[in-house]
Design a protein around this motif. Structure first.
Motif, mmCIF file in Angstrom:
data_model
loop_
_atom_site.group_PDB
_atom_site.id
_atom_site.type_symbol
_atom_site.label_atom_id
_atom_site.label_comp_id
_atom_site.label_asym_id
_atom_site.label_seq_id
_atom_site.Cartn_x
_atom_site.Cartn_y
_atom_site.Cartn_z
ATOM 1 N N ILE A 239 43.081 47.677 52.295
ATOM 2 C CA ILE A 239 42.106 46.616 52.029
ATOM 3 C C ILE A 239 40.747 47.072 52.532
ATOM 4 O O ILE A 239 40.615 47.546 53.669
ATOM 5 C CB ILE A 239 42.488 45.307 52.724
ATOM 6 C CG1 ILE A 239 43.811 44.806 52.157
ATOM 7 C CG2 ILE A 239 41.400 44.270 52.540
ATOM 8 C CD1 ILE A 239 44.320 43.573 52.811
ATOM 9 N N GLY A 240 39.750 46.934 51.673
ATOM 10 C CA GLY A 240 38.382 47.239 52.074
ATOM 11 C C GLY A 240 37.912 46.226 53.098
ATOM 12 O O GLY A 240 37.965 45.027 52.851
ATOM 13 N N ASP A 241 37.466 46.707 54.248
ATOM 14 C CA ASP A 241 37.056 45.811 55.327
ATOM 15 C C ASP A 241 35.864 44.938 54.951
ATOM 16 O O ASP A 241 35.752 43.811 55.426
ATOM 17 C CB ASP A 241 36.738 46.613 56.593
ATOM 18 C CG ASP A 241 37.978 47.262 57.190
ATOM 19 O OD1 ASP A 241 39.102 46.793 56.920
ATOM 20 O OD2 ASP A 241 37.818 48.246 57.928
ATOM 21 N N ALA B 204 49.722 42.872 51.755
ATOM 22 C CA ALA B 204 48.333 42.564 51.609
ATOM 23 C C ALA B 204 47.708 42.313 52.935
ATOM 24 O O ALA B 204 48.133 41.477 53.669
ATOM 25 C CB ALA B 204 48.186 41.338 50.766
ATOM 26 N N THR B 205 46.641 43.001 53.228
ATOM 27 C CA THR B 205 45.998 42.730 54.493
ATOM 28 C C THR B 205 44.659 43.381 54.645
ATOM 29 O O THR B 205 44.353 44.345 54.019
ATOM 30 C CB THR B 205 46.902 43.143 55.649
ATOM 31 O OG1 THR B 205 46.151 43.075 56.801
ATOM 32 C CG2 THR B 205 47.480 44.448 55.458
ATOM 33 N N VAL B 206 43.905 42.851 55.502
ATOM 34 C CA VAL B 206 42.594 43.374 55.817
ATOM 35 C C VAL B 206 42.438 43.306 57.308
ATOM 36 O O VAL B 206 43.100 42.551 57.978
ATOM 37 C CB VAL B 206 41.510 42.516 55.164
ATOM 38 C CG1 VAL B 206 40.160 42.864 55.671
ATOM 39 C CG2 VAL B 206 41.568 42.661 53.676
ATOM 40 N N GLY C 172 36.492 52.536 56.708
ATOM 41 C CA GLY C 172 36.151 51.226 56.171
ATOM 42 C C GLY C 172 37.307 50.477 55.538
ATOM 43 O O GLY C 172 37.086 49.543 54.767
ATOM 44 N N MET C 173 38.531 50.908 55.821
ATOM 45 C CA MET C 173 39.709 50.254 55.262
ATOM 46 C C MET C 173 40.716 49.954 56.369
ATOM 47 O O MET C 173 40.772 50.647 57.378
ATOM 48 C CB MET C 173 40.417 51.153 54.248
ATOM 49 C CG MET C 173 39.670 51.403 52.984
ATOM 50 S SD MET C 173 40.664 52.393 51.838
ATOM 51 C CE MET C 173 40.817 53.923 52.737
ATOM 52 N N THR C 174 41.509 48.948 56.109
ATOM 53 C CA THR C 174 42.676 48.669 56.929
ATOM 54 C C THR C 174 43.883 48.994 56.058
ATOM 55 O O THR C 174 43.963 48.546 54.918
ATOM 56 C CB THR C 174 42.717 47.194 57.358
ATOM 57 O OG1 THR C 174 41.546 46.922 58.132
ATOM 58 C CG2 THR C 174 43.956 46.895 58.191
ATOM 59 N N VAL C 175 44.787 49.806 56.584
ATOM 60 C CA VAL C 175 45.934 50.261 55.800
ATOM 61 C C VAL C 175 47.222 49.899 56.528
ATOM 62 O O VAL C 175 47.407 50.262 57.687
ATOM 63 C CB VAL C 175 45.877 51.790 55.555
ATOM 64 C CG1 VAL C 175 47.045 52.232 54.685
ATOM 65 C CG2 VAL C 175 44.553 52.189 54.910
ATOM 66 N N LEU C 176 48.104 49.201 55.814
ATOM 67 C CA LEU C 176 49.430 48.856 56.324
ATOM 68 C C LEU C 176 50.441 49.810 55.703
ATOM 69 O O LEU C 176 50.293 50.196 54.542
ATOM 70 C CB LEU C 176 49.816 47.434 55.921
ATOM 71 C CG LEU C 176 48.836 46.324 56.235
ATOM 72 C CD1 LEU C 176 49.362 44.994 55.749
ATOM 73 C CD2 LEU C 176 48.554 46.282 57.704
ATOM 74 N N HIS C 177 51.484 50.122 56.472
ATOM 75 C CA HIS C 177 52.531 51.015 55.979
ATOM 76 C C HIS C 177 53.889 50.400 56.247
ATOM 77 O O HIS C 177 54.090 49.754 57.277
ATOM 78 C CB HIS C 177 52.483 52.361 56.714
ATOM 79 C CG HIS C 177 51.162 53.026 56.679
ATOM 80 N ND1 HIS C 177 50.742 53.797 55.631
ATOM 81 C CD2 HIS C 177 50.150 53.021 57.574
ATOM 82 C CE1 HIS C 177 49.525 54.254 55.887
ATOM 83 N NE2 HIS C 177 49.143 53.789 57.055
ATOM 84 N N GLY C 178 54.830 50.639 55.326
ATOM 85 C CA GLY C 178 56.180 50.159 55.542
ATOM 86 C C GLY C 178 57.165 50.814 54.598
ATOM 87 O O GLY C 178 56.793 51.609 53.723
ATOM 88 N N PHE D 280 46.932 45.377 42.411
ATOM 89 C CA PHE D 280 45.564 45.142 42.835
ATOM 90 C C PHE D 280 45.381 43.657 43.146
ATOM 91 O O PHE D 280 46.084 42.806 42.615
ATOM 92 C CB PHE D 280 44.577 45.561 41.749
ATOM 93 C CG PHE D 280 44.606 47.034 41.471
ATOM 94 C CD1 PHE D 280 43.918 47.920 42.295
ATOM 95 C CD2 PHE D 280 45.325 47.550 40.398
ATOM 96 C CE1 PHE D 280 43.951 49.279 42.051
ATOM 97 C CE2 PHE D 280 45.356 48.900 40.151
ATOM 98 C CZ PHE D 280 44.663 49.771 40.975
ATOM 99 N N GLY D 281 44.420 43.367 43.989
ATOM 100 C CA GLY D 281 44.110 41.992 44.335
ATOM 101 C C GLY D 281 42.924 41.930 45.258
ATOM 102 O O GLY D 281 42.157 42.892 45.367
#
Length: 132
Positions: A105-107, A17-19, A89-95, A126-127
């Motif tokens: 996450i929508g900025d 989870a992140t933004v 407009g998003m921040t996306v983490l990958h792993g 979702f969250g």
């Protein structure tokens, strides 16, 4: 399918989870609210977070690239993410953690979507996050 839910989400979601924090912000707090588990044979079904051993709240630290459980009832090891991308407009983490995953996450909105993919299975959570 229950085994898939427990293993897959338990492994991947802490990775989730992140933004995009403001320049001075390095941490986010997010709540996970709804989860789905899918298989190529059975389709998709709603799954309770507790059935997947997922925390209700997670913390994301961008500096150390770590996601941790903030839920005292769901103790989990931290999850590390490999990359952070900023797109449209998003921040996306990958792993990866027994499966591949990404967390978007929508900025502006703080809406959170986690996607996990494995061999013939997928999970979506979702969250939302508190935006700095």
């Amino acid at each position: 399918m229950k085994r898939l839910r427990s293993v897959a989400f338990g492994i991947m979601i802490l990775s989730a989870a992140t933004v995009a924090p403001a320049a001075a912000e390095d941490k986010l707090t997010c709540a996970l609210t709804k989860a789905y588990a899918c298989t190529s044979d059975d389709g998709c079904a709603v799954v309770a977070l507790q059935d997947m051993n997922l925390p209700r709240f997670i913390g994301i630290e961008f500096g150390t690239k770590v996601i941790t459980s903030l839920d005292k009832t769901v103790l989990r090891e931290e999850t590390r993410f490999a990359t952070v991308d900023k797109i449209q407009g998003m921040t996306v983490l990958h792993g990866t953690e027994q499966r591949g995953w990404s967390l978007a996450i929508g900025d502006q909105s703080g809406e959170l979507t986690i996607s996990v993919s494995g061999d013939g299975e997928s999970f979506t959570v979702f969250g939302s996050c508190i935006m700095p």
